[in-house]
Enzyme design. Structure first.
Site, PDB file in Angstrom:
ATOM      1  N   ASP A  68       0.816  -1.218   0.000  1.00 39.00           N
ATOM      2  CA  ASP A  68       0.000   0.000   0.000  1.00 39.00           C
ATOM      3  C   ASP A  68       0.848   1.266   0.000  1.00 39.00           C
ATOM      4  O   ASP A  68       2.070   1.217   0.180  1.00 39.00           O
ATOM      5  CB  ASP A  68      -0.964  -0.004   1.197  1.00 39.00           C
ATOM      6  CG  ASP A  68      -0.292  -0.415   2.522  1.00 39.00           C
ATOM      7  OD1 ASP A  68       0.943  -0.447   2.581  1.00 39.00           O
ATOM      8  OD2 ASP A  68      -1.013  -0.687   3.480  1.00 39.00           O
ATOM      9  N   ASP A 136      -7.344  -1.886  14.587  1.00 42.37           N
ATOM     10  CA  ASP A 136      -8.754  -2.109  14.233  1.00 42.37           C
ATOM     11  C   ASP A 136      -8.933  -3.362  13.366  1.00 42.37           C
ATOM     12  O   ASP A 136      -9.996  -3.582  12.794  1.00 42.37           O
ATOM     13  CB  ASP A 136      -9.329  -0.878  13.511  1.00 42.37           C
ATOM     14  CG  ASP A 136      -8.587  -0.552  12.213  1.00 42.37           C
ATOM     15  OD1 ASP A 136      -7.645  -1.286  11.834  1.00 42.37           O
ATOM     16  OD2 ASP A 136      -8.957   0.449  11.557  1.00 42.37           O
ATOM     17  N   HIS A 138      -7.246  -4.092  10.592  1.00 44.87           N
ATOM     18  CA  HIS A 138      -6.961  -3.951   9.155  1.00 44.87           C
ATOM     19  C   HIS A 138      -5.681  -4.691   8.771  1.00 44.87           C
ATOM     20  O   HIS A 138      -4.773  -4.846   9.595  1.00 44.87           O
ATOM     21  CB  HIS A 138      -6.913  -2.474   8.722  1.00 44.87           C
ATOM     22  CG  HIS A 138      -5.714  -1.695   9.156  1.00 44.87           C
ATOM     23  ND1 HIS A 138      -5.816  -0.459   9.755  1.00 44.87           N
ATOM     24  CD2 HIS A 138      -4.381  -1.938   9.077  1.00 44.87           C
ATOM     25  CE1 HIS A 138      -4.612   0.010  10.002  1.00 44.87           C
ATOM     26  NE2 HIS A 138      -3.710  -0.873   9.609  1.00 44.87           N
ATOM     27  N   GLU A 143      -9.647  -1.405   5.691  1.00 50.06           N
ATOM     28  CA  GLU A 143     -10.242  -1.044   6.974  1.00 50.06           C
ATOM     29  C   GLU A 143     -11.521  -1.849   7.214  1.00 50.06           C
ATOM     30  O   GLU A 143     -12.057  -2.448   6.285  1.00 50.06           O
ATOM     31  CB  GLU A 143     -10.555   0.461   6.967  1.00 50.06           C
ATOM     32  CG  GLU A 143      -9.336   1.357   6.777  1.00 50.06           C
ATOM     33  CD  GLU A 143      -8.521   1.541   8.060  1.00 50.06           C
ATOM     34  OE1 GLU A 143      -8.586   0.689   8.969  1.00 50.06           O
ATOM     35  OE2 GLU A 143      -7.806   2.561   8.146  1.00 50.06           O
TER      36      GLU A 143
HETATM   37  C1  F6R Z   1       1.573  -1.291   6.109  1.00 53.56           C
HETATM   38  C2  F6R Z   1       0.266  -1.855   6.314  1.00 53.56           C
HETATM   39  C3  F6R Z   1      -0.486  -1.723   7.593  1.00 53.56           C
HETATM   40  C4  F6R Z   1       0.355  -2.032   8.822  1.00 53.56           C
HETATM   41  C5  F6R Z   1      -0.490  -1.897  10.083  1.00 53.56           C
HETATM   42  C6  F6R Z   1       0.335  -2.104  11.339  1.00 53.56           C
HETATM   43  O1  F6R Z   1       2.039  -1.541   4.791  1.00 53.56           O
HETATM   44  O2  F6R Z   1      -0.206  -2.433   5.412  1.00 53.56           O
HETATM   45  O3  F6R Z   1      -1.586  -2.592   7.557  1.00 53.56           O
HETATM   46  O4  F6R Z   1       0.845  -3.335   8.716  1.00 53.56           O
HETATM   47  O5  F6R Z   1      -1.076  -0.625  10.124  1.00 53.56           O
HETATM   48  O6  F6R Z   1       1.274  -1.083  11.438  1.00 53.56           O
HETATM   49  P1  F6R Z   1       2.477  -1.130  12.498  1.00 53.56           P
HETATM   50  O7  F6R Z   1       3.324  -2.293  12.101  1.00 53.56           O
HETATM   51  O8  F6R Z   1       3.195   0.173  12.345  1.00 53.56           O
HETATM   52  O9  F6R Z   1       1.851  -1.315  13.826  1.00 53.56           O
END
Ligand code: F6R
Length: 242
Positions: A68, A136, A138, A143
């Site tokens: 992403d 959450d 995701h 989301e």
């Molecule tokens: C990043 C992504 C997000 C993160 C998630 C957790 O490419 O796809 O889904 O994996 O937000 O983020 P961290 O690892 O910073 O807690």
């Protein structure tokens, strides 16, 4: 099917995730790697860099696809995921720039950018996909409420995600982009193998929903219950509600 591994420290979690990655790198010729940003995989990337330097593991013929990217900021923005991947991995291994795919969040036609990325991704088989999980539930930027059959698309970010990520934008939620371009849940599910990393108590609820909860778009990661090969590497805090 989940293989859940619980470790004491972030370093141990990263080393365990690296074992899964290394298994793929050693057993397949030039596997396509699916990569993620965020704090969760940084230790894994450090292990990959160390292994490249010390053992000569080469990424010369390896193709990568990231999950992403934020919309509306330039590629070279200090908080873009393109920049993140270069600062945390690509600048330190020998993967050629033309083999690296990060979605383009700054093109005028966002829908076309999403369709083009999905087409490029779908023409490859991802051998291993690295994932983190949002508080959450995701995965990538899918989301809650995002359909299970989604492919690469533009996604509005929730308040929760924007506030979680504000720490990277001077602690100011107003600077966090409001949309992102992201692989969909169906895109992620095509990967042959998945390694998901989660640490910290703020991930415990999402991890529980993913593994033990009902399969529901309220917890997007719960779709992984249908995947044949998911290794989940956790610290004790993230595993505390299992
Ligand atoms: C990043 C992504 C997000 C993160 C998630 C957790 O490419 O796809 O889904 O994996 O937000 O983020 P961290 O690892 O910073 O807690």
């Amino acid at each position: 099917m989940f293989n859940v591994i619980v470790k004491d420290t972030y370093e141990e979690v990263s080393a365990e995730a690296f074992k899964v990655m290394k298994g793929v790198l050693d057993s397949q010729k030039d596997p396509v790697l699916g990569l993620a940003t965020g704090s969760s995989p940084v230790g894994l990337y450090q292990e990959m860099i160390k292994d490249h330097k010390e053992n000569g593991t080469s990424y010369k013929n390896i193709i990568t696809f990231n999950l992403d990217e934020y919309c509306g900021i330039p590629r070279d923005h200090e908080q873009s995921y393109w920049t993140f991947m270069h600062e945390n991995l690509f600048n330190f291994i020998d993967c050629p720039e033309e083999n690296i795919h990060v979605p383009q969040g700054n093109l005028a036609d966002e829908e076309k950018a999403a369709a083009d990325y999905e087409a490029a991704l779908a023409s490859h088989e991802v051998a291993i996909q690295v994932l983190g999980i949002g508080s959450d539930g995701h995965i990538a930027f899918n989301e809650p409420g995002c359909p299970f059959d989604s492919v690469t698309h533009i996604m509005p970010l929730t308040e929760q995600t924007r506030s979680d990520n504000a720490r990277f934008f001077d602690g100011d939620i107003n600077q966090v982009p409001k949309t992102a371009i992201t692989q969909g849940l169906a895109s992620i599910m095509r990967a042959k193998k998945i390694v998901l990393i989660a640490t910290g108590a703020n991930k415990a609820e999402a991890v529980k929903g993913m593994i033990n909860g009902p399969k529901t778009t309220d917890c997007p990661a719960s779709i992984l219950q249908d995947h044949a090969d998911v290794t989940v590497v956790l610290d004790k805090a993230a595993a505390s509600l299992l």
